[in-house]
Enzyme design. Structure first.
Site, short mmCIF file in Angstrom:
data_model
loop_
_atom_site.label_atom_id
_atom_site.label_comp_id
_atom_site.label_asym_id
_atom_site.label_seq_id
_atom_site.Cartn_x
_atom_site.Cartn_y
_atom_site.Cartn_z
N THR A 38 0.90 -1.34 -0.20
CA THR A 38 -0.10 -0.21 0.14
C THR A 38 0.88 1.29 -0.03
OG1 THR A 38 -1.96 -1.04 1.46
CG2 THR A 38 -1.63 1.26 1.49
N GLY A 43 0.26 5.16 -8.32
CA GLY A 43 -1.08 5.56 -9.43
C GLY A 43 -2.27 6.32 -8.98
N GLU A 109 -5.85 5.62 -16.19
CA GLU A 109 -4.43 4.86 -16.44
C GLU A 109 -5.52 4.13 -17.81
OE1 GLU A 109 -3.23 2.79 -12.79
OE2 GLU A 109 -3.61 5.58 -12.15
N HIS A 224 4.36 -5.62 -14.62
CA HIS A 224 4.16 -3.96 -15.14
C HIS A 224 5.21 -3.90 -16.15
CE1 HIS A 224 4.46 -0.24 -14.41
NE2 HIS A 224 2.62 -0.21 -13.79
N ARG A 270 -2.24 -4.06 -19.21
CA ARG A 270 -0.52 -4.19 -18.64
C ARG A 270 0.42 -5.16 -19.50
NH1 ARG A 270 -1.05 -3.03 -12.60
NH2 ARG A 270 -1.43 -0.81 -13.20
N HIS A 330 4.39 -7.22 -10.40
CA HIS A 330 4.06 -6.48 -9.58
C HIS A 330 2.71 -7.10 -8.54
CE1 HIS A 330 3.03 -1.61 -9.55
NE2 HIS A 330 1.51 -2.84 -10.06
N ARG A 365 -4.78 -8.13 -13.61
CA ARG A 365 -5.96 -6.07 -12.98
C ARG A 365 -6.71 -5.21 -13.32
NH1 ARG A 365 -4.27 -2.68 -9.88
NH2 ARG A 365 -1.69 -3.60 -9.83
C1 SIN Z 1 1.34 2.44 -11.05
O1 SIN Z 1 0.98 3.19 -10.49
O2 SIN Z 1 1.58 2.00 -12.34
C2 SIN Z 1 0.61 1.06 -10.74
C3 SIN Z 1 -1.11 1.50 -10.13
C4 SIN Z 1 -1.84 -0.40 -10.11
O3 SIN Z 1 -0.62 -0.99 -9.57
O4 SIN Z 1 -2.89 -0.76 -9.69
#
Ligand code: SIN
Length: 530
Positions: A38, A43, A109, A224, A270, A330, A365
């Protein structure tokens, strides 16, 4: 003790707040209290609060990203309850960024059809953690114990009855409780390259599995696409929010390339971006970069101060220099199987946050749904923990495997010789298999290296089978400490599930089964200790 919570991230803290008026609560954290996934989340947190948004639209994006395996009811609970819990965070003092009119600013995003991501600069998790910890510390009924390594879930018959842990001075202790919540976060540290902090070793998955609870969907790991990729520097996350604000991926000639791989270009899902980066690097023989040089420099450093500072530390100017990036583990979509109230298959044992598999993420996700999941399901687990303990019922679309052996479902169509289409350095990502077998207790680094090369972005039957037998040997060597035991258990669960699933879907890509196969594989693989 009435309630024990393992983990101090968003799920554990929100649960502690929900339980505080119902009894005595203890929160155990493995390291310093604020060290969790956390705290590293950059993001933001997704919630349908915009004028152009709705829970239905958020649900549709979540289900699309999940590639056919989301649990529709869990997704409904997430998106419909999310806005109220996020507003509660704001009432409690969370300082999300505002736009020029004073309204909460929403970021974009990948795979979101509208702007939906609340953020606090590029350190959203830290800001949420600050607010939740302040609240928890003010609650007289909540005690926190840090540097506590939980080694076992205690049982009373079939029911969970608390946990055993090793305290900061190495002494074994027990805390018995009517209800036990696992909120231990993710397992990125099972892989050599990861954006996750050192605490994210999947402990809760191992603890639950060894106690007899069902774990599900562990083949689905999200890599990621844009971790910093510079030799000798940590793989820190370069948030997807940068691409949401216009940053572009380019090859070593400075050419943008993502639109050649996917119609959504730099904002493709992603898993697609991560694999495209590897393919483009192989095609050109050079590195891949993220560039923001075409954007306003003051805006870039103002919007992303943490990432800009991290780049400065290694001599890079985020706003002007090409930033070398590459994929890293990630997020784990799978975990301890729960219902929509955080109940696991064991009475008295609950799970929430990344350690849990609620089914909201399916095979992949949607960005910024993880903080939301921890918040919503942490709060709901706190409600359920105050009721009579009930195990979560078994859902219909499950294939259960006992003891990590047996039930190896084989899809009808195998693609003969598919491995041959992989470039040599991706055919298993590593040295010959005999180097990978452990006849002794392996070091955590060896396991992480094995997982990265054999169970990473590109998987194949040979590589996965090698990994599984190496991990069998590692398990047979009976690791003497709980941390290594947990690492081996979780690594083996992930590798075996990836070997079983003979298709490609979401975060799970099999070079020998490169297509999604709904006829044979629109099911969840569940492991339960024999
Ligand atoms: C990111 O900031 O790219 C990661 C955010 C996420 O994993 O939801």
């Amino acid at each position: 003790m009435d309630f024990v919570i393992v983990g101090g991230g968003i799920a554990g803290l929100r649960a502690a707040i929900g339980l505080a008026s119902a009894g005595r609560v203890v929160v155990l954290t493995k390291s310093d209290p604020t060290e969790s996934n956390t705290g590293h989340a950059q993001g933001g947190i997704a919630a349908a609060i915009g004028d152009d948004d709705s829970p239905q639209l958020h649900a549709a994006d979540t289900m699309r990203a999940g590639d056919g395996l989301c649990d529709a009811e869990a997704v409904r609970v997430l998106v419909e309850n999310g806005p109220a819990y996020v507003r509660e965070l704001i009432e409690w003092g969370t300082r999300f960024d505002r736009d020029g009119r004073g309204a909460v600013a929403l970021g974009r995003e990948a795979a979101h059809s509208v702007r939906r991501v609340l953020h606090a600069g590029d350190a959203t998790g830290r800001e949420i953690g600050r607010v939740l910890w302040d609240r928890v510390h003010a609650l007289g009924s909540v005690e926190t114990i840090d540097h506590a390594l939980v080694t076992d879930v205690l049982k009373d018959g079939r029911a969970a009855a608390g946990v055993a842990y090793i305290d900061g001075s190495g002494i074994r202790r027990e805390v018995r409780a009517a209800a036990t919540l696992l909120a231990t976060g993710g397992a990125g540290r099972i892989f050599r390259e990861t954006t996750n902090p050192p605490v994210a070793t999947g402990d809760g998955i191992a603890l639950a599995y060894l106690a007899g609870a069902r774990v599900a969907d562990l083949e689905f790991v999200q890599f990621h696409p844009t971790a910093l990729n510079r030799a000798g520097a940590p793989r820190f996350l370069i948030s997807e929010a940068l691409r949401g604000e216009g940053a572009r991926l380019v090859n070593d000639r400075g050419d943008p390339f993502m639109s050649r791989y996917h119609q959504d270009g730099d904002l493709a899902p992603r898993d697609v971006v991560a694999r495209s980066i590897v393919r483009e690097a192989e095609r050109t023989g050079g590195a891949i970069f993220l560039t923001l040089a075409h954007l306003d420099a003051a805006y870039v450093t103002g919007r992303f101060p943490t990432i800009a500072a991290m780049c400065r530390e290694i001599g890079l100017d985020l706003a002007r220099d090409p930033i070398p990036v590459g994929p890293a583990a990630h997020y784990v979509m799978g975990g301890v199987e729960t219902d929509e109230w955080g109940r696991t298959s064991l009475p008295g044992l609950y799970a929430a946050g990344e350690v849990a598999c609620t089914g909201v993420h399916g095979a992949n996700r949607l960005a910024s749904n993880s903080l939301l999941e921890g918040l919503v399901f942490g709060a709901r687990a706190a409600s359920a923990m105050q009721q009579n303990p009930q195990p979560a019922p078994l859902k219909a679309d499950r294939v259960i495997v006992h003891g990590l052996e047996g039930t190896h479902r084989t899809a009808a169509a195998t693609v003969a010789g598919a491995d041959e289409r992989l470039p040599p350095d991706r055919r298993g990502w590593g040295p010959a298999s005999d180097e990978m077998r452990f006849g002794r207790e392996p070091s955590p680094e060896e396991i992480r290296d094995l997982m990265w090369r054999r169970v990473g972005l590109f998987r194949s039957r040979d590589g996965l089978a090698d990994a599984v037998s190496a991990l069998d040997a590692a398990a047979a060597a009976k690791p003497h400490d709980a941390a290594t035991r947990n690492l081996v258990v979780v690594a083996k669960l992930i590798a075996s599930a990836a070997l079983r699933r003979e298709e490609s879907r979401g975060g799970h890509f099999r070079a020998d089964f490169p297509k999604r196969d709904d006829i044979h594989w629109k099911v969840h693989l569940v492991d339960q200790h024999a």
